[in-house]
Design a protein around this motif. Structure first.
Motif, PDB file in Angstrom:
ATOM      1  N   ARG A  48      -3.898   6.524 -12.743  1.00  0.00           N
ATOM      2  CA  ARG A  48      -2.536   7.011 -12.898  1.00  0.00           C
ATOM      3  C   ARG A  48      -2.567   8.413 -13.451  1.00  0.00           C
ATOM      4  O   ARG A  48      -3.301   8.722 -14.341  1.00  0.00           O
ATOM      5  CB  ARG A  48      -1.771   6.087 -13.840  1.00  0.00           C
ATOM      6  CG  ARG A  48      -0.366   6.567 -14.099  1.00  0.00           C
ATOM      7  CD  ARG A  48       0.378   5.490 -14.818  1.00  0.00           C
ATOM      8  NE  ARG A  48       0.302   4.291 -14.034  1.00  0.00           N
ATOM      9  CZ  ARG A  48       0.286   3.080 -14.553  1.00  0.00           C
ATOM     10  NH1 ARG A  48       0.357   2.917 -15.833  1.00  0.00           N
ATOM     11  NH2 ARG A  48       0.205   2.024 -13.783  1.00  0.00           N
ATOM     12  N   GLN A  49      -1.740   9.293 -12.868  1.00  0.00           N
ATOM     13  CA  GLN A  49      -1.748  10.694 -13.261  1.00  0.00           C
ATOM     14  C   GLN A  49      -0.391  11.092 -13.817  1.00  0.00           C
ATOM     15  O   GLN A  49       0.627  10.448 -13.580  1.00  0.00           O
ATOM     16  CB  GLN A  49      -2.052  11.581 -12.044  1.00  0.00           C
ATOM     17  CG  GLN A  49      -3.321  11.213 -11.305  1.00  0.00           C
ATOM     18  CD  GLN A  49      -4.557  11.563 -12.112  1.00  0.00           C
ATOM     19  OE1 GLN A  49      -4.467  12.220 -13.140  1.00  0.00           O
ATOM     20  NE2 GLN A  49      -5.690  11.098 -11.664  1.00  0.00           N
ATOM     21  N   ASN A  66       0.666   1.276  -6.508  1.00  0.00           N
ATOM     22  CA  ASN A  66       0.509   1.415  -7.958  1.00  0.00           C
ATOM     23  C   ASN A  66       1.070   0.160  -8.622  1.00  0.00           C
ATOM     24  O   ASN A  66       2.267   0.067  -8.884  1.00  0.00           O
ATOM     25  CB  ASN A  66       1.226   2.664  -8.451  1.00  0.00           C
ATOM     26  CG  ASN A  66       0.855   2.990  -9.882  1.00  0.00           C
ATOM     27  OD1 ASN A  66      -0.023   2.354 -10.465  1.00  0.00           O
ATOM     28  ND2 ASN A  66       1.512   3.970 -10.458  1.00  0.00           N
ATOM     29  N   HIS A  67       0.207  -0.804  -8.844  1.00  0.00           N
ATOM     30  CA  HIS A  67       0.624  -2.102  -9.383  1.00  0.00           C
ATOM     31  C   HIS A  67      -0.484  -2.624 -10.294  1.00  0.00           C
ATOM     32  O   HIS A  67      -1.666  -2.430 -10.005  1.00  0.00           O
ATOM     33  CB  HIS A  67       0.880  -3.079  -8.228  1.00  0.00           C
ATOM     34  CG  HIS A  67       1.481  -4.378  -8.651  1.00  0.00           C
ATOM     35  ND1 HIS A  67       0.721  -5.437  -9.109  1.00  0.00           N
ATOM     36  CD2 HIS A  67       2.781  -4.791  -8.681  1.00  0.00           C
ATOM     37  CE1 HIS A  67       1.531  -6.450  -9.410  1.00  0.00           C
ATOM     38  NE2 HIS A  67       2.783  -6.091  -9.164  1.00  0.00           N
ATOM     39  N   ASN A 109       1.040 -13.485 -10.446  1.00  0.00           N
ATOM     40  CA  ASN A 109       0.398 -12.173 -10.365  1.00  0.00           C
ATOM     41  C   ASN A 109      -0.005 -11.835  -8.938  1.00  0.00           C
ATOM     42  O   ASN A 109       0.145 -10.695  -8.481  1.00  0.00           O
ATOM     43  CB  ASN A 109      -0.821 -12.132 -11.279  1.00  0.00           C
ATOM     44  CG  ASN A 109      -0.454 -12.122 -12.744  1.00  0.00           C
ATOM     45  OD1 ASN A 109       0.626 -11.685 -13.120  1.00  0.00           O
ATOM     46  ND2 ASN A 109      -1.344 -12.622 -13.588  1.00  0.00           N
ATOM     47  N   LEU A 110      -0.534 -12.826  -8.223  1.00  0.00           N
ATOM     48  CA  LEU A 110      -0.958 -12.610  -6.838  1.00  0.00           C
ATOM     49  C   LEU A 110       0.233 -12.279  -5.948  1.00  0.00           C
ATOM     50  O   LEU A 110       0.197 -11.302  -5.175  1.00  0.00           O
ATOM     51  CB  LEU A 110      -1.690 -13.847  -6.322  1.00  0.00           C
ATOM     52  CG  LEU A 110      -2.091 -13.846  -4.843  1.00  0.00           C
ATOM     53  CD1 LEU A 110      -2.984 -12.652  -4.521  1.00  0.00           C
ATOM     54  CD2 LEU A 110      -2.788 -15.153  -4.475  1.00  0.00           C
ATOM     55  N   ILE A 111       1.281 -13.062  -6.046  1.00  0.00           N
ATOM     56  CA  ILE A 111       2.444 -12.841  -5.175  1.00  0.00           C
ATOM     57  C   ILE A 111       3.186 -11.567  -5.573  1.00  0.00           C
ATOM     58  O   ILE A 111       3.731 -10.861  -4.720  1.00  0.00           O
ATOM     59  CB  ILE A 111       3.373 -14.073  -5.226  1.00  0.00           C
ATOM     60  CG1 ILE A 111       2.646 -15.271  -4.607  1.00  0.00           C
ATOM     61  CG2 ILE A 111       4.671 -13.811  -4.476  1.00  0.00           C
ATOM     62  CD1 ILE A 111       3.369 -16.580  -4.739  1.00  0.00           C
ATOM     63  N   SER A 112       3.176 -11.239  -6.853  1.00  0.00           N
ATOM     64  CA  SER A 112       3.774  -9.978  -7.300  1.00  0.00           C
ATOM     65  C   SER A 112       3.056  -8.783  -6.673  1.00  0.00           C
ATOM     66  O   SER A 112       3.690  -7.813  -6.252  1.00  0.00           O
ATOM     67  CB  SER A 112       3.715  -9.880  -8.825  1.00  0.00           C
ATOM     68  OG  SER A 112       4.172  -8.626  -9.274  1.00  0.00           O
ATOM     69  N   ALA A 113       1.726  -8.864  -6.591  1.00  0.00           N
ATOM     70  CA  ALA A 113       0.954  -7.797  -5.949  1.00  0.00           C
ATOM     71  C   ALA A 113       1.295  -7.706  -4.462  1.00  0.00           C
ATOM     72  O   ALA A 113       1.459  -6.605  -3.918  1.00  0.00           O
ATOM     73  CB  ALA A 113      -0.538  -8.055  -6.133  1.00  0.00           C
ATOM     74  N   LEU A 114       1.420  -8.863  -3.808  1.00  0.00           N
ATOM     75  CA  LEU A 114       1.792  -8.873  -2.389  1.00  0.00           C
ATOM     76  C   LEU A 114       3.173  -8.265  -2.189  1.00  0.00           C
ATOM     77  O   LEU A 114       3.391  -7.481  -1.255  1.00  0.00           O
ATOM     78  CB  LEU A 114       1.780 -10.299  -1.837  1.00  0.00           C
ATOM     79  CG  LEU A 114       0.449 -11.033  -1.772  1.00  0.00           C
ATOM     80  CD1 LEU A 114       0.611 -12.355  -1.037  1.00  0.00           C
ATOM     81  CD2 LEU A 114      -0.617 -10.187  -1.090  1.00  0.00           C
ATOM     82  N   ASN A 115       4.094  -8.627  -3.058  1.00  0.00           N
ATOM     83  CA  ASN A 115       5.453  -8.112  -2.924  1.00  0.00           C
ATOM     84  C   ASN A 115       5.484  -6.592  -3.050  1.00  0.00           C
ATOM     85  O   ASN A 115       6.212  -5.912  -2.316  1.00  0.00           O
ATOM     86  CB  ASN A 115       6.342  -8.746  -3.991  1.00  0.00           C
ATOM     87  CG  ASN A 115       7.803  -8.384  -3.824  1.00  0.00           C
ATOM     88  OD1 ASN A 115       8.384  -8.556  -2.762  1.00  0.00           O
ATOM     89  ND2 ASN A 115       8.410  -7.874  -4.878  1.00  0.00           N
ATOM     90  N   HIS A 116       4.683  -6.047  -3.971  1.00  0.00           N
ATOM     91  CA  HIS A 116       4.606  -4.584  -4.112  1.00  0.00           C
ATOM     92  C   HIS A 116       4.058  -3.941  -2.835  1.00  0.00           C
ATOM     93  O   HIS A 116       4.582  -2.930  -2.363  1.00  0.00           O
ATOM     94  CB  HIS A 116       3.709  -4.230  -5.301  1.00  0.00           C
ATOM     95  CG  HIS A 116       3.496  -2.756  -5.466  1.00  0.00           C
ATOM     96  ND1 HIS A 116       4.461  -1.904  -5.947  1.00  0.00           N
ATOM     97  CD2 HIS A 116       2.410  -1.978  -5.194  1.00  0.00           C
ATOM     98  CE1 HIS A 116       3.988  -0.664  -5.974  1.00  0.00           C
ATOM     99  NE2 HIS A 116       2.747  -0.680  -5.523  1.00  0.00           N
ATOM    100  N   ILE A 169      -3.315  -4.631  -8.520  1.00  0.00           N
ATOM    101  CA  ILE A 169      -3.925  -4.050  -7.313  1.00  0.00           C
ATOM    102  C   ILE A 169      -4.899  -2.963  -7.749  1.00  0.00           C
ATOM    103  O   ILE A 169      -4.586  -2.149  -8.622  1.00  0.00           O
ATOM    104  CB  ILE A 169      -2.865  -3.457  -6.375  1.00  0.00           C
ATOM    105  CG1 ILE A 169      -1.927  -4.559  -5.851  1.00  0.00           C
ATOM    106  CG2 ILE A 169      -3.526  -2.744  -5.198  1.00  0.00           C
ATOM    107  CD1 ILE A 169      -0.825  -4.054  -4.946  1.00  0.00           C
ATOM    108  N   VAL A 170      -6.080  -2.941  -7.145  1.00  0.00           N
ATOM    109  CA  VAL A 170      -7.071  -1.935  -7.505  1.00  0.00           C
ATOM    110  C   VAL A 170      -6.518  -0.539  -7.266  1.00  0.00           C
ATOM    111  O   VAL A 170      -5.722  -0.314  -6.358  1.00  0.00           O
ATOM    112  CB  VAL A 170      -8.384  -2.122  -6.711  1.00  0.00           C
ATOM    113  CG1 VAL A 170      -9.078  -3.407  -7.101  1.00  0.00           C
ATOM    114  CG2 VAL A 170      -8.119  -2.082  -5.220  1.00  0.00           C
ATOM    115  N   LYS A 171      -6.957   0.403  -8.076  1.00  0.00           N
ATOM    116  CA  LYS A 171      -6.457   1.770  -8.000  1.00  0.00           C
ATOM    117  C   LYS A 171      -7.610   2.740  -7.767  1.00  0.00           C
ATOM    118  O   LYS A 171      -8.696   2.539  -8.299  1.00  0.00           O
ATOM    119  CB  LYS A 171      -5.690   2.130  -9.269  1.00  0.00           C
ATOM    120  CG  LYS A 171      -4.502   1.216  -9.530  1.00  0.00           C
ATOM    121  CD  LYS A 171      -3.805   1.602 -10.784  1.00  0.00           C
ATOM    122  CE  LYS A 171      -2.674   0.701 -11.209  1.00  0.00           C
ATOM    123  NZ  LYS A 171      -2.242  -0.348 -10.341  1.00  0.00           N
TER     124      LYS A 171
END
Length: 564
Positions: free
Chosen positions: A454-455, A192-193, A242-249, A196-198
């Motif tokens: 998101r729910q 959930n980032h 943004n890319l590295i933040s997604a990887l870190n998540h 990143i696609v959801k």
């Protein structure tokens, strides 16, 4: 009932399976509620159920049992439906029909608010059967090796979605096709980032499996770069963050992507070039699980340690994604990938050698700190390479990290003082990729992009530091020491044969026969009102909690030519 491909032809003898009581302690977020269940003896019983992201648990004083959510099918039973529980109460009851591996269960509640919360959770983490009733398909908008993508409207809110449709017959013919699709669903539901696609929903019908995704507005990354030319230094910095933040998540959740490339980066909107969405988790794996494929990726972007991997060796780490991300940044700066060749074999050979020209003219024009970051990401020796977390702390992102922290703190402070909080956010976008990445173990691989809705969530009343099962058992013990009512029986008009009254009467007579009560009235007597012998139990006090995800704008994606 639909024959689910996710059951793999297996059946189970019972709906609930005994499990270790400590399993509850491994769950991060739990929903809890007491449901009514109709029994074979035409009695209405109460069951205390707890739901996590991957399981439903039935808690009793003596033991804990579970049923899996990942492959469970759910149908929603509205108050107007014809069922045994509804027939025997003046209240409106809402329910769920749950099924997997040939077994089913129906549970009911009169609490509409809790019903909506559980319904929202089921939509996100289980498999639905009502696709054609819920969506109006408009037209096909994409086609890939394994699926087609359609534009569709959700009837209840008139919202447009992209629907990725898989043929069940075709997927059954692919090597590990169903396993790979199920693995992708499982991993994407854990993430959930904002970058990143959801995944909104998964539906299964007789012939197809459908992923419900956002429509794409921004287009592909490389297409945008070709239109606008090289990205500005400021845009590149935000894009890289943004890319590295997604990887870190992902890496914090023990998930590695293993197929990072420009094709799998989607742009959220037409307005900017840095708000990206990471897509296509068809080759992703959890580092704690046995991977379906051990050597996979796209030539020119895959980390050298994946190419060199031999069965029996220590498995590679999440730094393989950092290497691929570094290649993408190098490409955006210079306009070229560092590993070239006349065919796939020669590209892989150069990819494995990992000789990168950091003296390239355009690369040397980039900011010094950016050059240092990319060189640190593209180290062949894994121990010398930065992790995604270390990349986030690189001086290149110093100012952005400050802004990100302030934004996060402001978001969190807005939640203080609230007992309940509703999350509603319009999320990411995705596009079907036309090419499949190379799987070094097999010629077959799955490529799919997902988006996740998101729910609303509610906290359980569990206290940190004590076994969750023990706490639930104490609740149930206190509950059983009091007088507990089932469903309020109808008073007017009186039925000549009230099934609910008979059910309670039978239960009461059974207790008498077991000498559980002394000096009791005859429950069959007309002046004995069994329906009022107890008061209704309110199981727990719950609050909704928000995700820590920041609100973002709409997003989109690009695709790069895969090297064959």
């Amino acid at each position: 009932m639909i024959q689910s491909i996710f059951d793999f032809g297996q059946t189970t003898s019972t709906f609930w399976q005994q499990c270790d009581k400590g399993l509850l302690d491994q769950q991060n977020e739990l929903l809890e509620h007491e449901f009514f269940v109709g029994s074979k003896e035409k009695l209405i019983k109460k069951k205390f159920l707890v739901m996590s992201q991957d399981s439903i648990f039935r808690v009793s004083l003596a033991n804990l049992k579970r049923a899996p959510l990942l492959t469970m099918h759910v149908q929603f039973i509205e108050a107007s439906s014809d069922n045994f529980v509804q027939h025997n109460s003046d209240e409106q009851f809402f329910g769920f029909h749950l099924s997997y591996k040939g077994k089913s269960l129906e549970i009911f509640t009169s609490d509409k608010e809790n019903y909506d919360i559980w319904k929202s959770h089921f939509k996100r983490f289980a498999i639905l059967n009502n696709f054609h009733e819920a969506f109006l398909v408009l037209k096909i908008i994409g086609k890939g090796n394994f699926a087609k993508v359609y534009q569709a409207t959700k009837k209840e809110n008139n919202t447009q979605y992209a629907i990725k449709a898989f043929s069940k017959e075709y997927m059954l013919q692919q090597s590990k096709g169903i396993e790979s699709m199920l693995n992708e669903i499982k991993l994407m539901r854990r993430l959930n980032h904002p970058n990143i696609v959801k995944l909104y929903e998964v539906h299964e019908t007789t012939n197809s499996v459908y992923f419900v995704l956002d429509m794409i507005q921004g287009g592909q990354l490389l297409s945008r770069v070709r239109e606008t030319g090289f990205l500005s230094a400021e845009t590149m910095q935000k894009f890289a963050f943004n890319l590295i933040s997604a990887l870190n998540h992902m890496h914090e959740n023990r998930i590695i992507h293993r197929d990072l490339k420009p094709e799998n980066l989607l742009l959220k909107s037409i307005e900017n070039n840095n708000e990206i969405i990471l897509a296509d988790f068809g080759l992703a794996t959890n580092l704690d699980d046995e991977p379906l494929f051990k050597r996979c990726g796209t030539p020119g972007f895959v980390a050298p340690e994946i190419i060199d991997y031999i069965d029996g060796q220590e498995f590679y780490t999440d730094k393989c994604d950092v290497f691929s991300a570094g290649i993408i940044l190098y490409l955006l700066i210079t306009g070229n990938i560092p590993f070239v060749g006349t065919d796939q074999k020669s590209i892989l050979k150069n990819n494995k050698l990992c000789e990168i020209d950091f003296k390239e003219r355009h690369f040397k024009l980039a900011p010094i700190q950016m050059q240092d970051l990319i060189q640190s990401m593209l180290q062949k020796k894994v121990s010398y390479r930065l992790s995604s977390q270390e990349c986030m702390r690189h001086p290149y992102f110093k100012q952005l990290v400050k802004e990100y922290k302030v934004q996060t703190e402001n978001y969190q402070s807005n939640l203080l003082g609230y007992q309940e909080f509703k999350n509603a956010i319009k999320i990411g976008t995705q596009e079907l990729e036309q090419r499949s990445p190379l799987n070094f173990n097999s010629s077959d691989s799955i490529s799919s992009n997902i988006s996740q809705n998101r729910q609303d969530q509610r906290k359980s009343s569990i206290v940190v530091g004590t076994s969750k099962f023990i706490q639930y058992s104490v609740k149930l013990s206190k509950q059983n020491s009091k007088e507990i009512t089932d469903i309020p029986s109808k008073q007017e008009p009186k039925k000549t044969r009230d099934l609910h009254r008979l059910a309670l009467t039978n239960s009461y007579l059974k207790q008498i026969s077991n000498n559980q009560f002394e000096n009791v009235e005859d429950p069959t007597a007309e002046d004995c009102n069994v329906g009022f012998m107890v008061r209704q139990y309110n199981s727990t006090r719950q609050i909704r909690i928000p995700d820590n995800t920041l609100k973002i704008k709409e997003c989109n994606t690009p695709t790069i030519l895969k090297l064959q």
